[in-house]
Each structure stands twice: as structure tokens, then as C-alpha cells.
Write a protein that holds these residues in place. Structure first.
Motif, mmCIF file in Angstrom:
data_model
loop_
_atom_site.group_PDB
_atom_site.id
_atom_site.type_symbol
_atom_site.label_atom_id
_atom_site.label_comp_id
_atom_site.label_asym_id
_atom_site.label_seq_id
_atom_site.Cartn_x
_atom_site.Cartn_y
_atom_site.Cartn_z
ATOM 1 N N SER A 161 0.893 -0.989 0.074
ATOM 2 C CA SER A 161 0.194 -0.156 -0.111
ATOM 3 C C SER A 161 0.953 1.362 0.197
ATOM 4 C CB SER A 161 -1.132 -0.026 1.159
ATOM 5 O OG SER A 161 -1.544 1.206 1.250
ATOM 6 N N ASP A 162 1.992 1.284 0.579
ATOM 7 C CA ASP A 162 3.013 2.373 0.904
ATOM 8 C C ASP A 162 3.348 2.700 -0.403
ATOM 9 O OD1 ASP A 162 2.472 2.779 3.403
ATOM 10 O OD2 ASP A 162 4.179 1.820 4.050
ATOM 11 N N ASN A 163 3.855 1.534 -1.049
ATOM 12 C CA ASN A 163 4.382 1.851 -2.579
ATOM 13 C C ASN A 163 3.548 2.212 -3.462
ATOM 14 O OD1 ASN A 163 6.955 0.631 -1.496
ATOM 15 N ND2 ASN A 163 6.432 -1.182 -2.146
ATOM 16 N N VAL A 164 2.218 1.968 -3.478
ATOM 17 C CA VAL A 164 1.053 2.288 -4.541
ATOM 18 C C VAL A 164 0.965 3.831 -4.151
ATOM 19 C CG1 VAL A 164 -1.039 2.051 -5.068
ATOM 20 C CG2 VAL A 164 0.217 0.009 -4.743
ATOM 21 N N TYR A 165 0.655 4.055 -2.834
ATOM 22 C CA TYR A 165 0.468 5.476 -2.497
ATOM 23 C C TYR A 165 1.587 6.490 -2.907
ATOM 24 C CZ TYR A 165 0.111 9.528 0.549
ATOM 25 O OH TYR A 165 0.000 10.734 0.803
ATOM 26 N N ASN A 166 2.993 5.853 -2.693
ATOM 27 C CA ASN A 166 3.962 6.849 -3.111
ATOM 28 C C ASN A 166 4.000 7.233 -4.632
ATOM 29 O OD1 ASN A 166 4.737 7.323 -0.235
ATOM 30 N ND2 ASN A 166 6.179 5.411 -0.495
ATOM 31 N N GLU A 176 -0.689 16.102 -12.800
ATOM 32 C CA GLU A 176 -1.785 17.087 -12.742
ATOM 33 C C GLU A 176 -1.582 18.509 -12.653
ATOM 34 O OE1 GLU A 176 -5.167 18.011 -13.041
ATOM 35 O OE2 GLU A 176 -5.187 15.718 -12.820
ATOM 36 N N THR A 177 -2.267 19.362 -13.433
ATOM 37 C CA THR A 177 -2.018 20.887 -13.134
ATOM 38 C C THR A 177 -3.120 21.465 -12.352
ATOM 39 O OG1 THR A 177 -3.190 20.887 -15.280
ATOM 40 C CG2 THR A 177 -0.695 20.779 -15.507
ATOM 41 N N ASP A 178 -4.185 21.019 -12.540
ATOM 42 C CA ASP A 178 -5.206 21.587 -11.666
ATOM 43 C C ASP A 178 -5.118 21.220 -10.000
ATOM 44 O OD1 ASP A 178 -7.854 23.013 -11.488
ATOM 45 O OD2 ASP A 178 -8.470 21.025 -10.618
ATOM 46 N N ALA A 179 -4.997 22.439 -9.220
ATOM 47 C CA ALA A 179 -4.787 22.466 -7.923
ATOM 48 C C ALA A 179 -5.949 21.658 -7.050
ATOM 49 C CB ALA A 179 -4.486 23.907 -7.256
ATOM 50 N N LYS A 180 -6.966 21.726 -7.512
ATOM 51 C CA LYS A 180 -8.223 21.150 -6.787
ATOM 52 C C LYS A 180 -8.230 19.806 -6.899
ATOM 53 C CE LYS A 180 -11.575 25.101 -7.059
ATOM 54 N NZ LYS A 180 -12.775 25.834 -7.588
ATOM 55 N N SER A 181 -7.870 19.266 -8.083
ATOM 56 C CA SER A 181 -7.829 17.794 -8.457
ATOM 57 C C SER A 181 -6.637 17.054 -7.485
ATOM 58 C CB SER A 181 -7.490 17.716 -9.824
ATOM 59 O OG SER A 181 -8.629 17.901 -10.736
ATOM 60 N N ILE A 182 -5.564 17.944 -7.571
ATOM 61 C CA ILE A 182 -4.192 17.342 -6.728
ATOM 62 C C ILE A 182 -4.779 17.263 -5.459
ATOM 63 C CG2 ILE A 182 -2.078 18.031 -5.738
ATOM 64 C CD1 ILE A 182 -1.556 19.661 -8.426
ATOM 65 N N ILE A 183 -5.532 18.199 -4.765
ATOM 66 C CA ILE A 183 -5.847 18.009 -3.351
ATOM 67 C C ILE A 183 -6.947 16.986 -3.240
ATOM 68 C CG2 ILE A 183 -7.405 19.212 -1.391
ATOM 69 C CD1 ILE A 183 -6.054 22.041 -2.756
ATOM 70 N N LYS A 184 -8.033 16.710 -4.019
ATOM 71 C CA LYS A 184 -8.953 15.946 -3.758
ATOM 72 C C LYS A 184 -8.559 14.451 -3.863
ATOM 73 C CE LYS A 184 -11.265 15.970 -8.102
ATOM 74 N NZ LYS A 184 -12.757 16.217 -8.824
ATOM 75 N N TYR A 185 -7.643 14.128 -5.016
ATOM 76 C CA TYR A 185 -7.046 12.937 -5.139
ATOM 77 C C TYR A 185 -6.118 12.427 -4.215
ATOM 78 C CZ TYR A 185 -9.320 12.240 -9.845
ATOM 79 O OH TYR A 185 -10.148 11.832 -10.687
ATOM 80 N N LYS A 186 -5.285 13.344 -3.496
ATOM 81 C CA LYS A 186 -4.277 12.970 -2.637
ATOM 82 C C LYS A 186 -4.919 12.796 -1.380
ATOM 83 C CE LYS A 186 -0.008 14.552 -0.599
ATOM 84 N NZ LYS A 186 -0.328 14.238 0.756
ATOM 85 N N GLU A 187 -6.000 13.413 -1.224
ATOM 86 C CA GLU A 187 -6.798 13.064 0.161
ATOM 87 C C GLU A 187 -7.475 11.575 0.091
ATOM 88 O OE1 GLU A 187 -9.420 15.432 2.237
ATOM 89 O OE2 GLU A 187 -8.610 17.715 1.422
ATOM 90 N N VAL A 188 -8.075 11.399 -1.196
ATOM 91 C CA VAL A 188 -8.693 9.866 -1.234
ATOM 92 C C VAL A 188 -7.425 8.811 -0.971
ATOM 93 C CG1 VAL A 188 -9.616 8.280 -2.824
ATOM 94 C CG2 VAL A 188 -10.479 10.775 -2.663
ATOM 95 N N LEU A 189 -6.260 9.169 -1.805
ATOM 96 C CA LEU A 189 -5.334 8.393 -1.673
ATOM 97 C C LEU A 189 -4.757 8.187 -0.316
ATOM 98 C CD1 LEU A 189 -3.504 9.360 -4.959
ATOM 99 C CD2 LEU A 189 -4.421 7.063 -4.530
ATOM 100 N N SER A 190 -4.612 9.401 0.369
ATOM 101 C CA SER A 190 -4.044 9.171 1.853
ATOM 102 C C SER A 190 -4.882 8.586 2.814
ATOM 103 C CB SER A 190 -3.946 10.786 2.127
ATOM 104 O OG SER A 190 -3.372 10.687 3.690
ATOM 105 N N ILE A 191 -6.067 8.661 2.646
ATOM 106 C CA ILE A 191 -6.949 8.028 3.570
ATOM 107 C C ILE A 191 -7.195 6.509 3.526
ATOM 108 C CG2 ILE A 191 -9.281 8.156 2.624
ATOM 109 C CD1 ILE A 191 -10.473 8.945 5.371
ATOM 110 N N LEU A 192 -7.022 6.028 1.913
ATOM 111 C CA LEU A 192 -7.112 4.724 1.796
ATOM 112 C C LEU A 192 -5.634 4.019 2.445
ATOM 113 C CD1 LEU A 192 -8.521 4.613 -1.754
ATOM 114 C CD2 LEU A 192 -9.447 3.754 0.219
#
Length: 214
Positions: A161-166, A176-192
């Protein structure tokens, strides 16, 4: 040998705590399974499963509450009271993280589900399945090696999981260039990824209990 351990030889086989442990682990698998199924569906079809996840998370909290109530009512327990509390709390923490992932995806209306998100939900589901394998062996500790093997598998899944996340986070910032997309995808990945960490915490509790009683 503790007084609690001595009393275990004098009382009938536990009929309260083990069913609760097994119900909690079974509920966890159902929650993880629904989440994995949800991320493999189009956005409009996920809501039914997200609602089911809400219900399962509440069910998990109810099981934890019932277990703690039994702790307060019963002098004799199948193993140390602190371990029972740690076990049900750690399982509930996994459910909380998985529920959090579904809530974030719903709140942010995450349309495109990446391969990394799908992989992390798959890893979490497998980790939860191994939690159930280990929990079922707590009734008599005759197959302590199965608990050890399941916990070792969870540890490997946490590393995966750590490897997939990193890798996923690197790709987000790289592509990714859109800041909002970066934030939301990083949050989803982080909590998973955090959910898999919590699965490893459950494994640590299970290993501790196994060592004390095998």
C-alpha cells in the motif's frame, strides 16, 4: 498465570465476546467489499453503495459499543480486558478510514477513479479478509500459526500500500495541473493508505494476543 486466565478453565466457553469479534471482522469485509465495488462503477451508480457503507460503519460502531458494554458487565473475559478493547477499537478504526474514503469521494464528486485508488481498495479488502482469518482463530488458539501467517500477510499488504500510494502521489504532482484535483485525489489516496496502516495495527493486536495465549 493471571486470575483471569485461571477462571477461563472454570467457566463455559465464551458465548458473548467471540461472536462480537467475528461480527466486527465480517462487517469490516463487507464494508471494504462495498468500497472496492463502488470504485469500479460510474459516478452515478456509486451512491447506493456509499449509503450502504454509511450503514456498515454505523453497525461497526454499534458492535464496538456492545463489546465495551460487555466488558463493563462481565468479570470473566476470554483474554485480557485491555486486549479486547484494543482489538475492537483497532477494527473500528479501519472501518472509520474506509468510510472516510467513501465520504471524501462522495463530497468531492470524484468522477475519474484512478488505477491507484482501485488498487488501494483491493489491498484493503484483502487485508480485511486476513483480519477475519486471524480473528476466527481466537476461539481456542489451536492454530496460532494461522494467526501469525494472516498477520504477516497484512504487514506485506501494508508495505504494498505504501508503494502504491507513494507512486500515485508522485504521478499526481508530475502530471496534474489543476490544484483542486491534486488536493482531492491526494486526500482519497491518503485515507486509503491510512486504512491499510490501521489494518496493520489490528494485526499487531492479534499477534500480541496470540503470543500471550499460545
Amino acid at each position: 498465570m493471571s486470575i483471569n486466565s485461571i477462571f477461563q478453565f472454570l467457566v463455559p466457553k465464551d458465548k458473548k465476546f467471540f461472536p462480537l469479534f467475528e461480527e466486527a471482522s465480517s462487517n469490516l469485509i463487507e464494508l471494504a467489499s462495498n468500497l472496492h465495488e463502488a470504485v469500479n462503477l460510474p459516478l452515478k451508480e456509486r451512491e447506493v453503495l456509499f449509503h450502504k457503507i454509511d450503514e456498515l460503519e454505523q453497525k461497526g460502531e454499534d458492535i464496538t459499543r456492545q463489546t465495551n458494554l460487555e466488558l463493563s458487565k462481565n468479570f470473566i473475559t476470554p483474554f485480557d480486558r485491555e486486549d479486547i478493547h484494543s482489538l475492537v477499537t483497532s477494527i473500528d478504526n479501519v472501518a472509520d478510514r474506509l468510510h472516510g474514503a467513501s465520504s471524501i469521494m462522495r463530497l468531492y464528486q470524484v468522477d475519474k477513479i484512478t488505477k491507484s485508488i482501485r488498487k488501494l481498495t483491493e489491498i484493503n479488502l484483502e487485508a480485511c479478509q486476513n483480519i477475519e482469518i486471524a480473528v476466527k482463530e481466537l476461539r481456542d488458539f489451536k492454530n496460532a500459526h494461522k494467526i501469525k501467517a494472516a498477520c504477516a500477510k497484512i504487514s506485506k499488504l501494508e508495505n504494498k500500500s505504501d508503494n502504491v500510494y507513494n507512486k500515485a502521489v508522485f504521478e499526481i504532482f508530475e502530471n496534474e495541473t489543476d490544484a483542486k484535483s491534486i488536493i482531492k485525489y491526494k486526500e482519497v489516496l491518503s485515507i486509503l493508505e491510512s486504512a491499510t496502516d490501521k489494518c496493520k495495527s489490528v494485526a499487531s493486536v492479534l499477534e500480541s494476543i496470540s503470543v500471550k495465549h499460545s
